[in-house]
Motif scaffolding. Structure first.
Motif, mmCIF file in Angstrom:
data_model
loop_
_atom_site.group_PDB
_atom_site.id
_atom_site.type_symbol
_atom_site.label_atom_id
_atom_site.label_comp_id
_atom_site.label_asym_id
_atom_site.label_seq_id
_atom_site.Cartn_x
_atom_site.Cartn_y
_atom_site.Cartn_z
ATOM 1 N N PHE A 379 0.813 -1.192 -0.090
ATOM 2 C CA PHE A 379 -0.048 0.117 0.082
ATOM 3 C C PHE A 379 0.824 1.202 0.058
ATOM 4 C CE2 PHE A 379 -1.993 3.418 2.475
ATOM 5 C CZ PHE A 379 -3.017 3.542 1.687
ATOM 6 N N GLN A 380 2.112 1.211 0.774
ATOM 7 C CA GLN A 380 2.886 2.518 0.861
ATOM 8 C C GLN A 380 3.674 2.585 -0.472
ATOM 9 O OE1 GLN A 380 5.033 0.900 4.339
ATOM 10 N NE2 GLN A 380 4.121 2.471 5.531
ATOM 11 N N LYS A 381 3.829 1.625 -1.145
ATOM 12 C CA LYS A 381 4.256 1.750 -2.673
ATOM 13 C C LYS A 381 3.421 2.310 -3.364
ATOM 14 C CE LYS A 381 8.378 -1.297 -2.641
ATOM 15 N NZ LYS A 381 9.239 -1.810 -3.936
ATOM 16 N N LEU A 382 2.090 1.792 -3.176
ATOM 17 C CA LEU A 382 1.040 2.380 -4.104
ATOM 18 C C LEU A 382 0.806 3.955 -4.033
ATOM 19 C CD1 LEU A 382 -1.024 0.887 -5.925
ATOM 20 C CD2 LEU A 382 -2.579 1.050 -4.122
ATOM 21 N N LEU A 383 1.215 4.451 -2.781
ATOM 22 C CA LEU A 383 1.022 5.756 -2.544
ATOM 23 C C LEU A 383 1.998 6.628 -3.454
ATOM 24 C CD1 LEU A 383 0.628 6.098 1.497
ATOM 25 C CD2 LEU A 383 -1.006 6.216 -0.519
#
Length: 631
Positions: A379-383
């Motif tokens: 999810f943090q990479k998606l940000l």
């Protein structure tokens, strides 16, 4: 404090004056007891309160933001949560929560006290308003708290609701942090408990906890067989509830509290009471739609997220969020409805001069399902792959309309221009016009003609307001090294650690101070410690409530910072003691000259003068020895 026993007896008249002054002040303004004023002030977190009006960001032990009392581009407004005070190093306004409310709202102390009491949920006694009206907020908060505790108790006993939460894979700590509960299926479960606890049905009905049967004087529970999500005010008070269905056949899916004196659905953000510190720390917020989206992120140790509380995102929510950060990642569902809602929310955020980006979830995921399947790191990479909202709007349109008709193209351009018109940032508006021109292959000048006045007039460059540069404490005008030392001692006395405070109280007396204000504060601190055993900076500021200029000066003294507290306190004590002895030396030299014809007097003066010079020598020697430890 044996060493100060003489000082106490010498200060009896001053203490009497202080008591008279404070008593008169409170009697004159609104006849509130000093204890009540202190209680309300201590019950409010000043960072939480001021964050309603100013975006604050952590800066060491303080929080920093743009001052609400004058125009500035560089933040110089500081709030200290430990001392519960604020100060602007640009315009020099400062004080505690009461002085902030007075200055910001332009009201007197009595009205400011009432605003603070309402915010804190504390009932004021002997106020001019009707007793029932003044205690209404507290009653409503208490009712919501009673209901929340009831729902939590029922969740612990319900296999159905507990099983549902287990299926959602939420940790018990997350459930506890957000005070989730369960409303039983019966029609009078909560009603019976409320009546047993002495609640008035009409007040519970005002909150939407129960409902009145048509044309009857009887009530029934509004929330039945639902998982309950309490809505928290940033102060911690529960202001409303959202109830989610557990069985698929239930309708509607979500049922929320109606608006009430304590709850306005478009003005709160679900989870803000948990997320605010993380948002300030990381400098951005993640905005999600659903309760479980938010809970999933918190469950995975990502705390900087909020939800729009089951409603469409509003301008008021954007304003609220702008007090905590300038950048927002919009992480809505990946379906068609979620994408459209994300674009609308981005437009609202950008109209509030915030930076908004859209997070794109693959395969129709939402934050809950994506994190559950791929984990928080994914999810943090998606940000990091977020999309500019206006670019996303254009790309979505071109994807949905690969060969648009003239009418479809015209409708979209008008919609896109409406987005651009809402912006207050001229640079961003110009870039969006250029982007729209390139993507839809339409001349930029034609697009500009469609805007008000043929060009975006509201984005014309305006003369920048004169900026007041922030000042550090050292730039505040002082007359001498001695005054700087006295100011430093006050800062350390009120903000230093217990060891530093003990050293100051052991080494210095009020007569050591030449500055009227610093000496006055020193005596007030002694009074507070001797009377209550503790130091309350906010209470000291209360003493200067009817002297705003002095109150601002005091707040500035409280906001000093010291790189090396131990070294600073030794420096200041040395300077103050040395200057006091030097003053006495000068006095003796004048007396020796005046008493030249009186041998006995001159001899006594010379003896004292020599002793003082030896004291200065010993003091300097001890000070220099102590300095070697810091080299």
């Amino acid at each position: 404090m044996v060493k100060h026993s003489g000082l106490i007896s010498n200060r009896l008249n001053k203490i009497e004056i202080i008591s008279d002054k404070r008593g008169f002040f409170f009697h004159k303004m609104s006849r509130f007891s000093e204890n009540q004023v202190d209680e309300i002030r201590r019950s409010i977190n000043i960072v939480h309160y001021i964050s309603q009006y100013v975006q604050l960001k952590k800066a060491g032990v303080n929080y920093k933001g743009l001052c609400p009392f004058h125009q500035e581009k560089t933040p110089s407004f500081m709030v200290n949560p430990a001392r519960q005070i604020y100060h602007c190093f640009g315009c020099h306004k400062g004080g505690n929560v009461y002085s902030f409310i007075q200055d910001y709202e332009k009201i007197d102390f009595g009205d400011a006290l009432h605003r603070a009491a309402d915010y804190a949920g504390v009932s004021l006694k002997e106020y001019r308003r009707d007793p029932e009206q003044e205690s209404l907020f507290k009653k409503l908060y208490d009712l919501n708290r009673l209901a929340a505790d009831f729902f939590k108790e029922k969740l612990a006993k319900s296999n159905t609701a507990g099983g549902y939460l287990s299926q959602r894979n939420l940790k018990p700590e997350t459930v506890a942090a957000f005070e989730l509960g369960y409303a039983p299926a019966g029609y009078e479960s909560l009603l019976t408990e409320l009546l047993r606890r002495g609640a008035r049905p009409e007040e519970a009905a005002q909150l939407g906890l129960i409902q009145k049967r048509d044309e009857q004087q009887t009530y029934f529970d509004k929330f039945r067989h639902r998982l309950m999500f309490p809505f928290h005010h940033p102060s911690g008070n529960i202001i409303g509830f959202g109830g989610r269905k557990i069985d698929e056949e239930q309708q509607p899916k979500y049922l929320n509290s109606p608006e009430s004196p304590v709850y306005q659905k478009g003005r709160i953000l679900y989870g803000l009471h948990v997320a605010e510190e993380a948002i300030r720390s990381q400098g951005f917020a993640v905005l999600v739609e659903g309760y479980f989206d938010l809970l999933r992120l918190v469950d995975a140790e990502f705390k900087g997220a909020v939800a729009s509380s089951g409603t469409a995102f509003t301008n008021a929510q954007a304003k609220l969020l702008s007090r905590y950060c300038r950048e927002v990642f919009i992480a809505y569902d990946g379906d068609e409805a979620g994408q459209k809602a994300a674009i609308r929310s981005a437009q609202i955020l950008e109209a509030e001069k915030m930076e908004a980006t859209i997070v794109l979830f693959p395969d129709g995921h939402d934050p809950d399902s994506f994190v559950l399947k791929h984990g928080i790191r994914a999810f943090q990479k998606l940000l990091e792959t977020q999309k500019n909202p206006f670019a996303f709007q254009i790309e979505k349109y071109l994807h949905d309309h690969p060969q648009p008709s003239i009418q479809e193209k015209e409708e979209f351009i008008r919609e896109a221009l409406g987005y651009i018109k809402s912006l207050s940032n001229p640079l961003k508006a110009g870039l969006y016009v250029q982007m729209l021109s390139e993507k839809l292959q339409i001349h930029e000048s034609f697009l500009l003609e469609q805007l008000p006045g043929g060009k975006p007039q509201q984005w014309k460059s305006k003369a920048a307001p004169r900026r007041t540069e922030p000042e550090s404490f050292k730039n505040i005008k002082v007359k001498s090294i001695e005054e700087q030392a006295e100011a430093g001692i006050i800062g350390l006395l009120t903000g230093g650690n217990a060891e530093t405070r003990s050293l100051i109280l052991e080494e210095l007396h009020s007569e050591d101070f030449t500055g009227q204000l610093s000496g006055q504060i020193f005596r007030l601190v002694l009074d507070a410690i001797e009377e209550t055993g503790r130091l309350d900076s906010g209470q000291i500021l209360d003493y200067f409530q009817d002297e705003p200029e002095k109150q601002q000066q005091v707040a500035a003294l409280f906001f000093q910072e010291f790189a090396d507290e131990k070294r600073s306190v030794r420096d200041f004590i040395y300077q103050i003691k040395k200057k006091r002895l030097e003053r006495r030396t000068a006095e003796l030299q004048v007396q020796i000259a005046a008493d030249a014809d009186h041998t006995g007097s001159v001899t006594a003066h010379i003896t004292e003068l020599n002793e003082i010079r030896r004291m200065i020598g010993r003091l300097t020697k001890a000070y220099m020895a102590s300095q070697k430890r810091y080299v």
